[in-house]
Motif scaffolding. Structure first.
Motif, mmCIF file in Angstrom:
data_model
loop_
_atom_site.group_PDB
_atom_site.id
_atom_site.type_symbol
_atom_site.label_atom_id
_atom_site.label_comp_id
_atom_site.label_asym_id
_atom_site.label_seq_id
_atom_site.Cartn_x
_atom_site.Cartn_y
_atom_site.Cartn_z
ATOM 1 N N MET A 1 -31.621 -20.128 102.682
ATOM 2 C CA MET A 1 -32.444 -18.616 102.747
ATOM 3 C C MET A 1 -33.095 -18.728 101.282
ATOM 4 N N SER A 2 -34.254 -18.357 101.220
ATOM 5 C CA SER A 2 -34.812 -18.389 99.816
ATOM 6 C C SER A 2 -34.722 -16.900 99.508
ATOM 7 N N PHE A 3 -34.582 -16.965 98.014
ATOM 8 C CA PHE A 3 -34.409 -15.581 97.119
ATOM 9 C C PHE A 3 -36.058 -15.241 96.918
ATOM 10 N N ARG A 4 -37.163 -15.851 97.224
ATOM 11 C CA ARG A 4 -38.352 -15.602 97.152
ATOM 12 C C ARG A 4 -39.012 -14.838 98.177
ATOM 13 N N PHE A 5 -38.384 -13.656 98.314
ATOM 14 C CA PHE A 5 -39.051 -12.643 99.404
ATOM 15 C C PHE A 5 -39.776 -11.728 99.227
ATOM 16 N N VAL A 6 -40.106 -11.474 97.960
ATOM 17 C CA VAL A 6 -41.079 -10.426 97.614
ATOM 18 C C VAL A 6 -42.601 -10.880 98.161
ATOM 19 N N THR A 7 -43.142 -10.625 99.153
ATOM 20 C CA THR A 7 -44.439 -11.014 99.550
ATOM 21 C C THR A 7 -45.476 -10.132 98.940
ATOM 22 N N LYS A 8 -46.877 -10.544 99.059
ATOM 23 C CA LYS A 8 -47.785 -9.829 98.554
ATOM 24 C C LYS A 8 -47.832 -8.074 99.301
ATOM 25 N N SER A 9 -47.418 -8.080 100.446
ATOM 26 C CA SER A 9 -47.314 -6.979 101.430
ATOM 27 C C SER A 9 -46.231 -6.025 100.773
ATOM 28 N N ILE A 10 -44.891 -6.859 100.694
ATOM 29 C CA ILE A 10 -43.474 -6.026 100.254
ATOM 30 C C ILE A 10 -44.223 -5.240 98.898
ATOM 31 N N HIS A 11 -44.600 -6.143 98.008
ATOM 32 C CA HIS A 11 -44.901 -5.762 96.637
ATOM 33 C C HIS A 11 -45.990 -4.420 96.765
ATOM 34 N N ALA A 12 -46.942 -4.446 97.704
ATOM 35 C CA ALA A 12 -48.159 -3.533 97.762
ATOM 36 C C ALA A 12 -47.448 -2.197 98.339
ATOM 37 N N TYR A 13 -46.678 -2.326 99.404
ATOM 38 C CA TYR A 13 -46.074 -1.235 100.062
ATOM 39 C C TYR A 13 -44.627 -0.585 99.618
ATOM 40 N N LEU A 14 -43.843 -1.547 99.072
ATOM 41 C CA LEU A 14 -42.611 -1.075 98.393
ATOM 42 C C LEU A 14 -42.357 -0.868 97.157
ATOM 43 N N ILE A 15 -43.071 -1.470 96.273
ATOM 44 C CA ILE A 15 -42.873 -1.648 95.100
ATOM 45 C C ILE A 15 -43.901 -0.904 94.060
ATOM 46 N N ASP A 16 -45.328 -1.205 94.095
ATOM 47 C CA ASP A 16 -46.393 -0.523 93.435
ATOM 48 C C ASP A 16 -46.189 0.903 93.304
ATOM 49 N N TYR A 17 -46.445 1.588 94.451
ATOM 50 C CA TYR A 17 -46.728 3.128 94.034
ATOM 51 C C TYR A 17 -45.184 3.881 93.741
ATOM 52 N N PRO A 18 -44.058 3.231 94.566
ATOM 53 C CA PRO A 18 -42.887 3.891 94.210
ATOM 54 C C PRO A 18 -42.590 3.593 92.471
ATOM 55 N N VAL A 19 -42.583 2.522 92.165
ATOM 56 C CA VAL A 19 -42.453 2.210 90.633
ATOM 57 C C VAL A 19 -43.178 3.134 89.710
ATOM 58 N N ALA A 20 -44.421 3.282 90.062
ATOM 59 C CA ALA A 20 -45.303 4.231 89.223
ATOM 60 C C ALA A 20 -44.858 5.605 89.259
ATOM 61 N N VAL A 21 -44.486 6.010 90.182
ATOM 62 C CA VAL A 21 -44.115 7.367 90.334
ATOM 63 C C VAL A 21 -42.816 7.464 89.635
ATOM 64 N N VAL A 22 -41.778 6.603 89.519
ATOM 65 C CA VAL A 22 -40.593 6.662 88.919
ATOM 66 C C VAL A 22 -40.948 6.326 87.501
ATOM 67 N N LEU A 23 -41.811 5.574 87.067
ATOM 68 C CA LEU A 23 -42.105 5.643 85.558
ATOM 69 C C LEU A 23 -42.644 6.858 85.143
ATOM 70 N N ILE A 24 -43.427 7.679 85.847
ATOM 71 C CA ILE A 24 -43.680 9.037 85.245
ATOM 72 C C ILE A 24 -42.641 9.942 85.474
ATOM 73 N N ALA A 25 -42.075 10.031 86.475
ATOM 74 C CA ALA A 25 -40.999 11.164 86.270
ATOM 75 C C ALA A 25 -39.574 10.919 85.741
ATOM 76 N N ALA A 26 -39.316 9.587 85.820
ATOM 77 C CA ALA A 26 -37.609 9.179 85.394
ATOM 78 C C ALA A 26 -37.587 9.703 83.764
ATOM 79 N N PRO A 27 -38.443 9.613 83.032
ATOM 80 C CA PRO A 27 -38.217 9.997 81.515
ATOM 81 C C PRO A 27 -37.750 11.662 81.537
ATOM 82 N N PHE A 28 -38.294 12.284 82.452
ATOM 83 C CA PHE A 28 -38.163 13.701 82.557
ATOM 84 C C PHE A 28 -36.948 14.158 83.318
ATOM 85 N N VAL A 29 -36.422 13.393 84.030
ATOM 86 C CA VAL A 29 -35.286 13.392 85.110
ATOM 87 C C VAL A 29 -34.158 13.101 84.263
#
Length: 133
Positions: A1-29
């Motif tokens: 089993m490969s550790f390299r599982f973060v595909t372009k689609s996974i990065h797009a759907y599950l990482i990009d926008y959620p991480v952006a929101v966390v970066l904006i909100a987390a400092p206040f939380v």
């Protein structure tokens, strides 16, 4: 089993926008800013930039496909390096420093170790012959 599982689609759907929101909100939380306002501002600016980068990237959730995915990954890695250096450069202490070091580790690990390589684009043989002749 490969550790390299973060595909372009996974990065797009599950990482990009959620991480952006966390970066904006987390400092206040988390109540960042004990070392100074830059500890909050850097995260918010990085979050807004991440939203812009995601929306301009040539991947499934990009709105305008201007930035190639490979360049998007290199920008992510550069941000990871900035997050490593920021606590030293801005003299962050305590939670402010650890916040950026944990983010840096997550970004660099995800984009370098877990990132699945893109499949090469196949060139149709008839296109190559037409261009040569």
């Amino acid at each position: 089993m490969s550790f390299r599982f973060v595909t372009k689609s996974i990065h797009a759907y599950l990482i990009d926008y959620p991480v952006a929101v966390v970066l904006i909100a987390a400092p206040f939380v988390l109540g960042l800013g004990q070392s100074g306002p830059v500890a909050v501002e850097l995260s918010v600016v990085a979050g807004v930039a991440a939203l812009l980068l995601a929306s301009l990237t040539d991947h499934p959730t990009g709105i305008v496909h201007i930035i190639p995915y490979w360049l998007h990954l290199w920008v992510d890695r550069a941000v990871g390096v900035v997050f490593v250096i920021a606590p030293f450069a801005f003299k962050f202490t305590g939670l402010d420093a650890w916040y950026y070091w944990v983010l840096a580790a997550a970004v660099l690990f995800t984009t370098s170790v877990l990132n699945a390589p893109e499949k090469p684009v196949a060139i149709r043989p008839e296109l190559g012959r037409r261009a040569a002749g």
